[in-house]
Scaffold this active site. Sequence first.
Site, PDB file in Angstrom:
ATOM      1  N   TYR A 117       0.824  -1.214   0.000  1.00  0.00           N
ATOM      2  CA  TYR A 117       0.000   0.000   0.000  1.00  0.00           C
ATOM      3  C   TYR A 117       0.859   1.267   0.000  1.00  0.00           C
ATOM      4  CZ  TYR A 117      -3.930  -3.070   1.177  1.00  0.00           C
ATOM      5  OH  TYR A 117      -4.880  -4.066   1.176  1.00  0.00           O
ATOM      6  N   LYS A 128       3.860 -14.901   2.336  1.00  0.00           N
ATOM      7  CA  LYS A 128       3.720 -15.617   1.063  1.00  0.00           C
ATOM      8  C   LYS A 128       5.139 -15.856   0.541  1.00  0.00           C
ATOM      9  CE  LYS A 128       1.272 -17.242  -2.383  1.00  0.00           C
ATOM     10  NZ  LYS A 128       0.577 -18.531  -2.271  1.00  0.00           N
ATOM     11  N   ASP A 135      -2.487 -17.940   1.918  1.00  0.00           N
ATOM     12  CA  ASP A 135      -3.618 -18.643   1.307  1.00  0.00           C
ATOM     13  C   ASP A 135      -4.134 -19.739   2.240  1.00  0.00           C
ATOM     14  OD1 ASP A 135      -1.049 -19.483   0.751  1.00  0.00           O
ATOM     15  OD2 ASP A 135      -1.557 -20.492  -1.111  1.00  0.00           O
ATOM     16  N   ASP A 147      -4.999  -6.733   6.085  1.00  0.00           N
ATOM     17  CA  ASP A 147      -6.232  -6.035   5.697  1.00  0.00           C
ATOM     18  C   ASP A 147      -7.314  -7.064   5.357  1.00  0.00           C
ATOM     19  OD1 ASP A 147      -8.007  -4.134   4.847  1.00  0.00           O
ATOM     20  OD2 ASP A 147      -6.913  -3.565   3.043  1.00  0.00           O
TER      21      ASP A 147
END
Length: 359
Positions: free
Chosen positions: A141, A191, A224, A248
Site C-alpha cells: 500500500y 507468502k 492462502d 487487511d
Amino acid sequence: MNAKIVLLPGDGIGPEVTEEGRKVLAAVGQKFGHEFSFETHPIGGNAIDDFGDPLPEATLEACRKSDGILLGAVGGPKWDDPTAKTRPEAGLLKIRKELGLFANLRPITTHEFLLDSSPLRREIVEGTDILFIRELTGGIYFGESKIEQNEDGSETATSTMVYSTHEVERVVRIAAKAAQGRGGHLTSVDKANVLEASRLWRKVAERVVKEEFPDLKYDVVLVDAMAMHLISRPSTFDVVVTGNMFGDILTDEGSMLPGSMGLLPSASIGSDGPGLYEPIHGSAPDIAGLGIANPLATILAAAMLLRHSLSMEEEAVAIEKAVDAVLAAGHRTKDLAKENEVALGTIEMGEKVLAELSR
Ligand code: NAD
C-alpha cells in the site's frame, strides 16, 4: 496515575458511541484511583466543514501531547463527493502517519452468548480469541505505484511490495510481546513461496523470535492457507502477525466470526507515544442521531487504550468482564437483538456496563 485522553468523536454515530466510551473510562478511573482528563477535538467530515481540514493542526497537537486517543468514526454521504478537495478518511491516514502508528491490533473474540449469530457453526467458532497484528505503514500500500502507457495503446500498472528489516522487526516485537502476555503462541503469515518481500519478512521474523522471545511457541503459515484455517479452525490461533495487505484481508475475514461488527475494537500503536483506539465499524449514517448505535466496540476500544497505552491490564479486564456480563445477562442493542428481544439504546447499553463496573 494521571492520564490525558483525547477524544475524537468524528461523524455519524461517532459522538454517540465515544461518549459512552468516555463515561466508562471515567468510571474505571474513579474505581481504580486514577485521574483521567479528557479533551475533545474535531476530526473527519465535521472538521472539514468547520476548519476546511479533516485533521486540524490543533487536533494533531493535542493528540501528540496525550497518553491515548479514543476515536469514534469518520465519514458519511455528505462528504462522499469523489471530486472533493479533501475527504474525511484523509484525516485518519494523516494521524496514523504523523504519530508513527505502524501496528494495527485487532482482537477477534467470540462471546459465548452470540455464538449462534456467527455465520460459522458454533463448534467451529467456540473459544476463538485471536489478536491480529497487521503492519500498517509499509508493504504494497506504500510501495512505488505507477501506471504506464504501452506502445500498442494498452496500459501497464505496477504496485510494489516493499519491506525493510527494521519495519519487520518492530512489528514482530510488538506481536511477540503481546503473545507473551497472552497464550504464548505467535503465528507469522506470509507468502514466502512466491514473494521476495515475504522471504525477508520470514527471515527477520524468525530471527527476532528466536533471539529475543525463545519462550514462545512460533509457527509460520502461508497467507492462502491462513484464509482457510481462519474459518476451519479459528480457535487454534493466539497472536497472528502479518503484513499490511494480508492483514487487511484476513482481519476483515476474521471480523465475521463473532457475529457482529458492533463488538470489535481496534488499536493502532507505534514504538512510543500515544496509541489510537477505535471501533472497527464506520460512522453508520443510516442510524446516526437515533440513539440506537451499539457502543460496546468503542467501550472495548477504551479497554484496549488502558491495556496498551497506559499498561492498566487489571482495569482493561474489568471493562471486558463488564461487557461480557452485560451480554450474558441478555442485554442487546438493535444490531444484536433477535426479533422478539427488547433492544436497548446507546445510552442505556452504556449504563448497563457502568452498573456492572460499579458492582
Ligand atoms: P458502517 O460500519 O458505518 O455501517 C455498516 C452497517 O452496520 C450499517 O447498517 C450500520 O448501521 C451498521 N452499524 C455499524 N456500526 C454500528 C453500531 N455501532 N451499532 C449498530 N449498527 C452499526 O459502514 P459503511 O456504511 O460502509 O460506512 C459508513 C461511513 O463510515 C462511510 O463514510 C465510510 O467511509 C465510513 N467508515 C469509517 C471508518 C472509520 O472511521 N474508521 C471505518 C469504516 C467506514
